[in-house]
Design an enzyme around this catalytic site. Structure first.
Site, mmCIF file in Angstrom:
data_model
loop_
_atom_site.group_PDB
_atom_site.id
_atom_site.type_symbol
_atom_site.label_atom_id
_atom_site.label_comp_id
_atom_site.label_asym_id
_atom_site.label_seq_id
_atom_site.Cartn_x
_atom_site.Cartn_y
_atom_site.Cartn_z
ATOM 1 C CD GLU A 129 38.785 31.432 35.275
ATOM 2 O OE1 GLU A 129 38.292 30.898 36.403
ATOM 3 O OE2 GLU A 129 39.434 32.434 35.249
ATOM 4 C CB THR A 148 31.430 43.296 39.708
ATOM 5 O OG1 THR A 148 30.966 43.494 41.221
ATOM 6 C CG2 THR A 148 32.497 43.926 39.219
ATOM 7 N N GLY A 149 29.949 41.667 37.350
ATOM 8 C CA GLY A 149 30.157 40.902 36.049
ATOM 9 C C GLY A 149 29.119 41.829 34.916
ATOM 10 C CD GLU A 190 34.172 30.889 35.282
ATOM 11 O OE1 GLU A 190 33.114 30.502 36.076
ATOM 12 O OE2 GLU A 190 34.644 30.275 34.352
ATOM 13 C CB CYS A 227 32.145 30.801 43.565
ATOM 14 S SG CYS A 227 33.676 29.811 42.895
ATOM 15 N N GLY A 268 34.381 37.406 39.996
ATOM 16 C CA GLY A 268 33.758 38.314 40.986
ATOM 17 C C GLY A 268 32.112 38.067 41.004
ATOM 18 C CB SER A 269 29.731 40.045 42.891
ATOM 19 O OG SER A 269 29.909 41.275 42.371
ATOM 20 C CB THR A 270 26.108 38.128 39.527
ATOM 21 O OG1 THR A 270 26.231 36.592 39.724
ATOM 22 C CG2 THR A 270 25.116 37.996 38.293
ATOM 23 C CG ASN A 298 36.690 34.020 46.738
ATOM 24 O OD1 ASN A 298 37.332 34.564 45.749
ATOM 25 N ND2 ASN A 298 36.118 33.189 46.439
HETATM 26 P P1 NAD Z 1 33.844 41.980 43.221
HETATM 27 O O1 NAD Z 1 32.737 41.814 41.924
HETATM 28 O O2 NAD Z 1 33.067 42.829 44.084
HETATM 29 O O3 NAD Z 1 34.892 42.116 42.570
HETATM 30 C C1 NAD Z 1 35.952 41.251 41.929
HETATM 31 C C2 NAD Z 1 36.996 42.175 41.110
HETATM 32 O O4 NAD Z 1 36.471 43.004 40.554
HETATM 33 C C3 NAD Z 1 37.728 43.021 42.192
HETATM 34 O O5 NAD Z 1 39.004 43.024 42.105
HETATM 35 C C4 NAD Z 1 37.133 44.311 42.146
HETATM 36 O O6 NAD Z 1 38.176 45.459 42.542
HETATM 37 C C5 NAD Z 1 37.042 44.453 40.591
HETATM 38 N N1 NAD Z 1 35.773 45.424 40.235
HETATM 39 C C6 NAD Z 1 34.902 45.763 41.021
HETATM 40 N N2 NAD Z 1 34.006 46.832 40.367
HETATM 41 C C7 NAD Z 1 34.479 46.778 38.921
HETATM 42 C C8 NAD Z 1 34.025 47.160 37.925
HETATM 43 N N3 NAD Z 1 33.004 48.035 37.796
HETATM 44 N N4 NAD Z 1 34.910 46.905 36.654
HETATM 45 C C9 NAD Z 1 35.634 46.284 36.786
HETATM 46 N N5 NAD Z 1 36.358 45.376 37.851
HETATM 47 C C10 NAD Z 1 35.583 45.868 39.173
HETATM 48 O O7 NAD Z 1 33.525 40.481 43.768
HETATM 49 P P2 NAD Z 1 34.132 39.959 45.350
HETATM 50 O O8 NAD Z 1 33.204 40.529 46.479
HETATM 51 O O9 NAD Z 1 35.904 40.444 45.218
HETATM 52 O O10 NAD Z 1 34.111 38.275 45.123
HETATM 53 C C11 NAD Z 1 32.904 37.604 45.573
HETATM 54 C C12 NAD Z 1 32.232 37.166 44.331
HETATM 55 O O11 NAD Z 1 32.929 36.478 43.568
HETATM 56 C C13 NAD Z 1 31.080 36.013 44.926
HETATM 57 O O12 NAD Z 1 29.855 36.451 44.457
HETATM 58 C C14 NAD Z 1 31.472 34.952 44.427
HETATM 59 O O13 NAD Z 1 30.393 33.724 44.257
HETATM 60 C C15 NAD Z 1 32.328 35.238 43.257
HETATM 61 N N6 NAD Z 1 33.258 34.252 42.781
HETATM 62 C C16 NAD Z 1 32.972 33.591 41.753
HETATM 63 C C17 NAD Z 1 33.980 32.596 41.212
HETATM 64 C C18 NAD Z 1 33.626 31.809 40.199
HETATM 65 O O14 NAD Z 1 34.447 31.058 39.662
HETATM 66 N N7 NAD Z 1 32.493 31.387 39.532
HETATM 67 C C19 NAD Z 1 34.968 32.401 42.126
HETATM 68 C C20 NAD Z 1 35.396 33.003 43.239
HETATM 69 C C21 NAD Z 1 34.466 33.983 43.599
#
Ligand code: NAD
Length: 467
Positions: free
Chosen positions: A450, A224-225, A242, A276, A220-222, A146
């Site tokens: 962060e 994936t986190g 995050e 986010c 990234g997403s919760t 994003n």
């Molecule tokens: P995502 O979790 O799909 O991917 C994020 C990153 O993780 C990408 O680079 C992806 O290739 C990588 N990834 C995917 N699977 C993985 C794994 N198993 N192990 C390690 N890395 C992996 O998220 P997205 O769809 O790219 O982003 C959207 C999400 O991010 C939303 O939920 C949004 O709220 C969140 N977000 C949070 C913040 C914050 O600061 N809290 C900021 C921006 C976006």
């Protein structure tokens, strides 16, 4: 696109076969292909980053800070080119893409001004206790699609400043601006200090499991986190996560309904809602709900939708097909359960992942559109009767990233803000962040911090000398 994008590993820009396609979300056409990092290249890069670590760690702090400032200048000098790459791969309108590039510049400069704390004391027995912060080793920075450049800068800056070496991985959906950043930065750091590797879905898990990596900075997403945390457990890596958010905005009865609606429209729909910390649940007091809803719907109707390269566009496409399908499914769920759209609800035929701004009129609290993070151009307006009730509903989320309170009396708003269970609460604004101020998610929105000194400390370990 004619540019041949290259990976940066051990100071070398690698001309590898380009296999990973990158699509323009406004047209669904392939605009570039980029190389994909293999397991062997990752091993070699980790080895190089480990080899580069001692000299970088031992370099004076001020010199590392200067390198960040130099990188900021290099990015600024290429701001237009980077902004266009962001618009083409991410979809966002060009002026907003330019704003992201300048935010990355601002972040690197602001981070360079931070300092690591040290402490020292001699006790009554005459023993000297001295504590300092030391870097961890090789850091993996994993960014989402994003805000590819800003979210990379939020990790790159503190990781390198603290004396770590870094492997930066963009999302496979948006690798272009980040790979270009690697090309621009290649001569600014000693070999192995900054590495930029793109790849498909396999690369993230390879990084989080790699025994040579000491820390993962992840946005990234919760869902994936949680996978990142599990994958990092066997090697006990340091983590900053995050994650997702479902931020509530509480509009108090004394807020100006029209002015607040206009501001909150931007707070909800900037970057087509793919932020986010976007306002994702808007609670409006029943006494001003109708006026607010009318002004909010009017702003949504007036917002021009189209490709980010077209002038005057406010709403670009959703960034990728899976996300587009998720947002469409949420809108369908609203329709199927008989909810009323104040505006929108229609999805143009395509090509391109366009969804018209959609505002849902007071859906039930347990509906999917209220409970889930949409991460797209759809938002529910929710009517409430008492402030206690609004606070309770805002806090009922599994997420705890941000929230906002809107009122003509900032003190009254601050009193409500103090009752919200989120890492950040804005008063009469949203989205404001600062490189020198900590930002953190609570509950399922993350782990660690962060930005600010607290964010810098996340890239260090404590070392105490006794005697
Ligand atoms: P995502 O979790 O799909 O991917 C994020 C990153 O993780 C990408 O680079 C992806 O290739 C990588 N990834 C995917 N699977 C993985 C794994 N198993 N192990 C390690 N890395 C992996 O998220 P997205 O769809 O790219 O982003 C959207 C999400 O991010 C939303 O939920 C949004 O709220 C969140 N977000 C949070 C913040 C914050 O600061 N809290 C900021 C921006 C976006």
């Amino acid at each position: 696109m004619t540019h041949a994008f290259r990976l940066l590993s051990n100071g070398q820009l690698l001309d590898l076969p380009a296999t990973l396609p990158v699509l323009d979300p406004a047209t669904e056409e392939e605009i570039a292909r980029v190389p994909e990092c293999t397991a062997e290249l990752l091993d070699a890069t980790v080895q190089a980053a480990r080899a580069a670590f001692p000299a970088w760690r031992d370099m004076p702090f001020a010199q590392r800070a200067e390198s960040l400032v130099a990188l900021a200048a290099r990015i600024k000098a290429h701001a237009d080119e980077l902004a266009l790459l962001i618009t083409r791969e991410q979809g966002r309108p060009l002026p907003m893409a330019k704003a992201e590039v300048m935010t990355a510049v601002h972040w690197l400069r602001g981070t360079a001004q931070l300092a690591l704390p040290q402490s020292e004391r001699t006790d009554v027995q005459g023993v000297r206790w001295a504590t300092r912060r030391v870097p961890l080793g090789v850091v993996a920075a994993i960014a989402p699609w994003n805000f590819p450049l800003t979210l990379a800068a939020m990790k790159l800056g503190p990781a390198l400043l603290a004396g770590n070496t870094l492997i930066l991985k963009p999302s496979p959906f948006t690798p272009l601006a980040t790979l270009r950043l690697g090309e621009l930065a290649a001569d600014l750091f000693p070999a192995g200090v900054l590495n930029v590797l793109a790849g498909g879905d396999a690369l993230g898990p390879m990084l989080t499991a790699h025994p040579g990596i000491a820390k993962v900075g992840f946005t990234g997403s919760t869902a994936t986190g949680r996978r990142v945390m599990a994958s990092a457990a066997p090697t006990l890596k340091h983590l900053t996560l995050e994650l997702g958010g479902n931020d509530a905005a509480i509009v108090l009865p004394d807020a100006d309904p029209v002015k607040t609606a206009r501001k909150l429209f931007m707070g909800a729909f900037l970057n087509s809602g793919q932020v986010c910390i976007a306002a994702k649940r808007i609670y409006v007091h029943e006494s001003i709900y109708d006026g607010f809803a009318a002004a909010f719907a009017e702003a949504a109707k007036a917002a021009k939708m189209g490709p980010g390269t077209r002038e005057g566009v406010m709403i670009g496409p959703v960034q990728n097909r899976p996300q587009y399908e998720r947002v469409k499914a949420l809108i369908e769920d609203c329709r199927a359960s008989g909810q009323r759209f104040l505006v929108g609800g229609d999805v143009p035929a395509g090509p391109g992942y366009f969804i018209a701004p959609t505002v849902v009129d007071n859906p039930p609290e347990d509906s999917r559109i209220v409970q889930e993070e949409p991460f797209g151009p759809v938002v529910p307006l929710l009517r409430y009767s008492s402030v206690d009730e609004a606070v309770q509903r805002a806090n009922a989320s599994e997420y705890g990233l941000g929230a906002s309170v809107w009122s003509s009396d900032p003190d009254a708003a601050r009193a409500v803000a103090a009752r919200l269970e989120t890492g950040t609460v804005w008063i009469n604004s949203v989205h404001l962040l600062d490189p020198q101020v900590p930002f953190a998610g609570r509950k399922q929105s993350g782990l660690g911090v962060e930005n600010g000194v607290e964010g810098l400390l996340e890239y260090t370990a404590v070392q105490t000398f006794v005697g």
